[in-house]
Design an enzyme around this catalytic site. Structure first.
Site, PDB file in Angstrom:
ATOM      1  N   ASP A   1       0.767  -1.200   0.084  1.00 26.80           N
ATOM      2  CA  ASP A   1       0.248  -0.310  -0.213  1.00 26.80           C
ATOM      3  C   ASP A   1       0.607   1.298  -0.206  1.00 26.80           C
ATOM      4  OD1 ASP A   1      -2.182   1.467   0.435  1.00 26.80           O
ATOM      5  OD2 ASP A   1      -2.609   1.029   2.052  1.00 26.80           O
TER       6      ASP A   1
ATOM      7  N   ASP B   1      -2.704   2.536  -6.350  1.00 27.81           N
ATOM      8  CA  ASP B   1      -1.599   2.649  -5.225  1.00 27.81           C
ATOM      9  C   ASP B   1      -1.657   1.284  -4.534  1.00 27.81           C
ATOM     10  OD1 ASP B   1      -4.573   2.989  -4.137  1.00 27.81           O
ATOM     11  OD2 ASP B   1      -3.294   4.724  -2.762  1.00 27.81           O
ATOM     12  N   GLU B   2      -2.388   0.000  -4.242  1.00 25.27           N
ATOM     13  CA  GLU B   2      -2.440  -1.135  -3.851  1.00 25.27           C
ATOM     14  C   GLU B   2      -2.177  -2.112  -4.573  1.00 25.27           C
ATOM     15  OE1 GLU B   2      -5.025  -1.485  -0.335  1.00 25.27           O
ATOM     16  OE2 GLU B   2      -6.648  -0.204  -1.555  1.00 25.27           O
TER      17      GLU B   2
END
Length: 375
Positions: free
Chosen positions: A31, A125-126
């Site tokens: 993350d 983003d993860e």
């Protein structure tokens, strides 16, 4: 190849057996730390060390991401910008640059591909990575996570946090444990105790409404949830009960799915006071559309159908949907569709308690047909 060895827990319950079977799996959840805001601070040195909010402005819209300096004032993603500005008068609002975020995300995912075949992106983003096979011979999943984080830092100048465990549920919890720029490893013998000590509001899949319901039932921690029998959970949480029952015991059998595709993306807001004024209702819908579109951009998807959700003061819930011939391309287009769906439902007796707006009919990249250029 070198295998990471988890020490097996004592088998005294059926779920323990499931943990041992799952112990051969090595799952990493990566993350990025305050991704959008961190990109903006990286690219604009004058923003470093300052409270930054990406998205919206002081009058309308929502916060897409907040820097850690802003979070110290209670500013959070999906918060209305006007609320964020009240909490942090020195907050700097920066318009989002989704093309830049996507480019950085592609860099990060290219790094992931060096370590795993099974990569399940949750957003720009993860992602989850199944590193049960140690492709680069690093010796352990924690070593893989450390190397990935180091490469992300070297290649992008950004930091990432990672959780390492034997299933997706705990890996995601672990990635949040030592943020920012942290690494947390939870092996099978410690999984159940780790989950038991956490507040249920941190559990993936338990939103604010469910957390409030659990609090009314006396369920505040993973241990409280674990101690409730399955029949009790089914009576109060329906089809969600089996997932909750397993999660509270550190059990999660879901595989890392490389071709994960969102079915719908959206947002909704429950209001402290029921909305009756037409101007307030439109402003609220605009805020919901902004929050929904932020999630659409974060998921990097497009779709054909807009769905409006409206809950009246008497808790009657109405939904209306409309599809377009091509694809919904912009936040303004989604908002216009939402306004068209909302208009026939007004005035709402007693006012509006909740508004939601969702994009569905999600298309894969190869299905998104760009409009033809004029001759």
């Amino acid at each position: 190849m070198t295998k990471e060895r988890w020490r097996s827990p004592t088998v005294d319950r059926p779920e323990d057996t499931r943990i041992i079977v799952a112990a051969s799996r090595k799952i990493i959840h990566i993350d990025m730390d305050a991704f959008y805001a961190s990109v903006e601070q990286r690219d604009a040195p004058e923003l470093r060390g300052r409270p930054v909010a990406v998205g919206g402005n002081r009058a309308r819209g929502v916060v897409a991401a907040a820097s850690y300096e802003a979070r110290a004032f209670g500013v959070r993603s999906a918060m209305p910008s006007v609320v964020a500005a009240r909490r942090c008068p020195d907050l700097v609002f920066v318009p989002p640059r989704f093309d830049v975020y996507r480019a950085v995300s592609r860099q990060i995912h290219a790094i992931f591909a060096d370590y795993a075949d099974a990569i399940e992106p949750l957003s720009l983003d993860e992602a989850y990575l199944d590193v049960s096979e140690d492709r680069r011979g690093l010796g352990s999943a924690s070593a893989i996570a450390a190397e990935i984080r180091a490469r992300i830092k070297a290649d992008t100048g950004l930091t990432a946090s990672a959780g390492v465990s034997y299933n997706k549920f705990i890996a995601k919890l672990a990635s949040d444990q030592n943020k920012p720029d942290g690494l947390c490893v939870i092996p099978p013998p410690k999984g159940a105790a780790f989950v038991a000590a956490l507040p249920v509001k941190r559990f993936h899949g338990i939103g604010p409404v469910t957390a409030e319901k659990m609090a009314r039932l006396g369920i505040h921690t993973g241990a409280d949830l674990r101690d409730r029998p399955i029949d009790f959970l089914r009576a109060h949480f329906g089809s969600h009960a089996d997932y909750l029952h397993g999660a509270a015991r550190g059990v999660d059998d879901r595989p890392v799915r490389a071709e994960r595709q969102a079915k719908s993306v959206g947002a909704e807001r429950t209001f402290d006071a029921n909305l009756t004024d037409a101007t307030e209702i439109d402003a609220a819908l605009e805020t919901v559309a902004a929050a929904a579109w932020t999630r659409v951009e974060r998921a990097d998807v497009r779709g054909r159908t807009a769905t409006l959700k409206l809950r009246r003061a008497d808790f009657t819930t109405l939904t209306r949907a409309r599809s377009v011939t091509g694809v919904i391309e912009t936040q303004d287009q989604l908002l216009d569709l939402g306004r068209g769906l909302l208009a026939p439902l007004l005035p709402a007796p007693g006012g509006i308690r909740l508004l939601g707006l969702t994009l569905s009919g999600i298309l894969r990249d190869e299905e998104v047909v760009q409009p033809a250029l004029p001759l």
